[in-house]
Scaffold this motif. Structure first.
Motif, mmCIF file in Angstrom:
data_model
loop_
_atom_site.group_PDB
_atom_site.id
_atom_site.type_symbol
_atom_site.label_atom_id
_atom_site.label_comp_id
_atom_site.label_asym_id
_atom_site.label_seq_id
_atom_site.Cartn_x
_atom_site.Cartn_y
_atom_site.Cartn_z
ATOM 1 N N ASP A 209 0.810 -1.207 0.000
ATOM 2 C CA ASP A 209 0.000 0.000 0.000
ATOM 3 C C ASP A 209 0.850 1.268 0.000
ATOM 4 O O ASP A 209 2.086 1.211 -0.005
ATOM 5 C CB ASP A 209 -0.993 -0.003 1.170
ATOM 6 N N LYS A 210 0.174 2.406 0.024
ATOM 7 C CA LYS A 210 0.847 3.705 -0.059
ATOM 8 C C LYS A 210 1.773 3.939 1.123
ATOM 9 O O LYS A 210 2.868 4.483 0.969
ATOM 10 C CB LYS A 210 -0.197 4.819 -0.147
ATOM 11 N N LYS A 211 1.349 3.523 2.297
ATOM 12 C CA LYS A 211 2.181 3.719 3.483
ATOM 13 C C LYS A 211 3.514 2.988 3.341
ATOM 14 O O LYS A 211 4.576 3.538 3.642
ATOM 15 C CB LYS A 211 1.431 3.232 4.726
ATOM 16 N N PHE B 247 4.911 2.087 0.520
ATOM 17 C CA PHE B 247 5.628 2.737 -0.576
ATOM 18 C C PHE B 247 6.399 3.949 -0.075
ATOM 19 O O PHE B 247 7.583 4.128 -0.381
ATOM 20 C CB PHE B 247 4.641 3.147 -1.667
ATOM 21 N N GLU B 248 5.753 4.778 0.693
ATOM 22 C CA GLU B 248 6.385 6.014 1.155
ATOM 23 C C GLU B 248 7.481 5.747 2.185
ATOM 24 O O GLU B 248 8.444 6.500 2.282
ATOM 25 C CB GLU B 248 5.326 6.951 1.732
ATOM 26 N N ASP C 253 11.801 7.423 -0.795
ATOM 27 C CA ASP C 253 10.342 7.465 -0.930
ATOM 28 C C ASP C 253 9.812 6.633 -2.090
ATOM 29 O O ASP C 253 8.612 6.622 -2.364
ATOM 30 C CB ASP C 253 9.860 8.912 -1.088
ATOM 31 N N LYS D 77 10.151 7.054 -5.278
ATOM 32 C CA LYS D 77 9.778 7.772 -6.500
ATOM 33 C C LYS D 77 10.682 7.406 -7.678
ATOM 34 O O LYS D 77 10.223 7.332 -8.816
ATOM 35 C CB LYS D 77 9.799 9.280 -6.251
ATOM 36 N N LEU E 159 9.512 4.175 -8.992
ATOM 37 C CA LEU E 159 8.215 4.365 -9.645
ATOM 38 C C LEU E 159 8.407 4.908 -11.058
ATOM 39 O O LEU E 159 7.797 4.424 -12.019
ATOM 40 C CB LEU E 159 7.350 5.322 -8.824
ATOM 41 N N LYS F 123 2.066 1.914 -9.831
ATOM 42 C CA LYS F 123 1.020 2.449 -8.954
ATOM 43 C C LYS F 123 -0.322 2.405 -9.669
ATOM 44 O O LYS F 123 -0.425 2.790 -10.843
ATOM 45 C CB LYS F 123 1.364 3.885 -8.563
ATOM 46 N N GLY G 44 -6.204 1.848 2.261
ATOM 47 C CA GLY G 44 -6.452 2.782 1.166
ATOM 48 C C GLY G 44 -6.778 2.080 -0.140
ATOM 49 O O GLY G 44 -6.643 0.864 -0.281
ATOM 50 N N GLU H 178 -5.290 2.891 -3.159
ATOM 51 C CA GLU H 178 -4.124 2.763 -4.038
ATOM 52 C C GLU H 178 -3.417 1.424 -3.828
ATOM 53 O O GLU H 178 -3.251 0.963 -2.693
ATOM 54 C CB GLU H 178 -3.141 3.897 -3.803
ATOM 55 N N TYR I 70 0.135 -0.754 -4.966
ATOM 56 C CA TYR I 70 1.473 -0.697 -5.535
ATOM 57 C C TYR I 70 1.932 -2.128 -5.822
ATOM 58 O O TYR I 70 1.693 -3.041 -5.019
ATOM 59 C CB TYR I 70 2.434 -0.004 -4.577
#
Length: 503
Positions: free
Chosen positions: A321-323, A325-326, A358, A360, A363, A370, A424, A426, A428
């Motif tokens: 998830d986004k968490k 990923f970040e 992060d 990016k 990505l 994503k 969430g 989103e 990944y």
């Protein structure tokens, strides 16, 4: 020039360019240990290394060495690794390893003052007998740790003894005379060089992780990536076969799951965030992601579907998830001061790849994809949308209920959270492939590190140690390959030095 053995009729025509007592083929952990021990036993040693620098897989490894609290108790544990996997076992090799391994750390520390050891882990296979005796140690000092520090210790030992090392010198052929190995033919920076070994040749030139023909023949699966040195192309396997050696362990290997990184020759390992899990090409989970041994991941994904003529788990997919990923929690790494680098492999120690904090960068490169939601992720990755949705729903429901009803994945270990809901909309995704740390196969050797022929006799004046013809089978306890490099590298060096000179 192909790897192999020189024909008997050609030996009389040879002119020796170099002469030494012991030739060590390959300058990694086993090669360094062998060279040091042979030198300390009075032999003149020449190391031949195909790369412009030494280290092999040792220098880019996690650097862990298994040192049991009790050698006799450890023997039952290691016997279990063979028995449970139904692998061929050499009781004498197990006995010698367990007897000698506890002497290796003091020996290492004697080579390079100022280095310290630390306990970092215990047995992975706790279901085996006497697992409580297994402890794993790392080394650190001089601003280094892990594989680079271990290699610093060994190369310091070689340097302090002024042992000659010829870099950019791949060995192409063994030279045999009446069944005995008497030397090698190598290429030094492109020029042929014939080298006589008056006492012995020791093969410590690694496995076949980068030999696609051997991988196709000996490993089940496809698209198998490599985490280790690109130098390991099976040269020693070919030479040993030509000399008449018995070959074993060709289907045993240490192989995590990893990812391709554009522009890099090696793969990188991929961790599993607490909200993350693996799915196959239909969108179903297929394993306890946290429970699967790092070294045995290939065995989880090399399942072949004979009806659909495919490997449905190669590639597999990491879903998170986004968490996650970040946080960047999908990338294995160790802290080196302020830097973060992958824990294993060539891509970190040599290609200097660093996961972006992060995600990016990955990505943008397409390493991570994503999607706005599960439906889009299924469409983009070719997953069955119904099955994938069911997988997500079951995962979140199980985690909230505190029990993985599919594979029994642990929710937590102490204060460490191992499993969390995927939060969430989103999604990944990262593609995952088998990524070899090392193969284990090659020529079988005895307790003296002498290479064994197909008829069971010793091939005179030929030794092997390390990853090439490793003693370990399918169930591999981490930290024992490096321990084996030290134990049998040193045994090979000592026995080679004590050989009578060939006439």
């Amino acid at each position: 020039m192909a790897c192999g053995a020189v024909e008997k009729s050609e030996i009389k025509k040879l002119k020796w360019d170099e002469e030494t007592d012991v030739v060590v083929v390959g300058y990694g952990g086993a090669g360094a240990a062998a060279a040091i021990e042979a030198t300390d036993n009075g032999a003149k040693v020449l190391i031949l290394e195909k790369m412009p620098f030494g280290g092999g897989n040792t220098a880019i490894s996690g650097g862990g060495i298994t040192i049991p609290k009790s050698g006799s108790d450890a023997q039952k544990f290691f016997d279990g690794t063979f028995n449970f996997a139904n692998n061929e076992k050499s009781p004498k090799l197990v006995e010698v390893f367990c007897r000698e391994i506890r002497e290796q750390m003091p020996w290492l520390l004697s080579l390079c003052p100022g280095i310290e050891t630390y306990l970092y882990r215990r047995a992975r296979y706790t279901m085996l007998p006497n697992s409580d005796t297994i402890e794993k140690f790392g080394v650190r000092g001089d601003g280094m740790r892990s594989g680079p520090c271990l290699w610093h210790i060994l190369s310091t030992g070689v340097s302090n003894r002024k042992i000659q090392v010829m870099f950019e010198t791949p060995v192409k052929q063994l030279i045999l005379d009446k069944g005995s190995v008497v030397g090698v033919i190598a290429e030094h920076k492109g020029s042929p060089k014939t080298i006589r070994a008056k006492k012995a040749v020791i093969l410590t030139c690694g496995g076949f992780e980068n030999n696609q023909e051997m991988l196709a023949n000996y490993t089940q699966g496809k698209d198998i990536l490599n985490l280790g040195t690109p130098a390991n192309t099976g040269d020693g396997v070919d030479m040993a076969i030509q000399a008449g050696a018995k070959i074993w362990r060709m289907t045993a290997y240490s192989c995590p799951i990893g990812a391709r990184i554009p522009g890099k020759c090696a793969a990188t390992t991929v961790g599993i965030p607490s909200s993350g899990f693996w799915v196959d090409q239909s969108g179903r989970r297929f394993a306890d992601e946290k429970g699967t041994d790092l070294h045995a991941a290939l065995y989880e994904v090399n399942v072949y579907n004979s009806a659909k003529l495919c490997y449905p788990r190669i590639p597999a997919f990491l879903i998170f998830d986004k968490k996650a990923f970040e946080k960047g929690s999908y990338g294995f790494r160790v802290a080196e001061g302020s830097k973060r680098i992958p824990y294993f492999g060539w891509i970190g120690w040599q290609e200097k790849f660093v996961w972006s904090p992060d995600g990016k960068k990955e990505l943008e490169a397409g390493v991570i994809r994503k999607y706005a939601n599960a439906e889009e992720a299924a469409k983009g990755e070719g997953l069955n949308p119904v099955l994938f949705k069911e997988t997500l729903e079951r995962w979140n429901r199980d985690v909230k209920n505190g029990c993985d009803t599919e594979f029994g994945r642990m929710m937590s270990r102490g204060k460490n959270i191992l499993s969390e809901p995927l939060e969430g909309e989103e999604i990944y995704v990262m593609s995952l492939y088998p990524a070899l740390l090392n193969t284990q196969g090659g020529p079988e050797h005895n307790e003296k590190s002498q290479v064994i022929s197909v008829n069971g006799s010793v091939i005179p004046h030929l030794y092997a140690a390390g990853e090439l013809g490793s003693m370990w089978g399918t169930i591999y306890e981490g930290g024992t390959n490096l321990g084996e490099c030290l134990v049998f590298g040193r045994i090979a060096g000592k026995n080679a030095a004590q050989e009578k000179d060939l006439k």
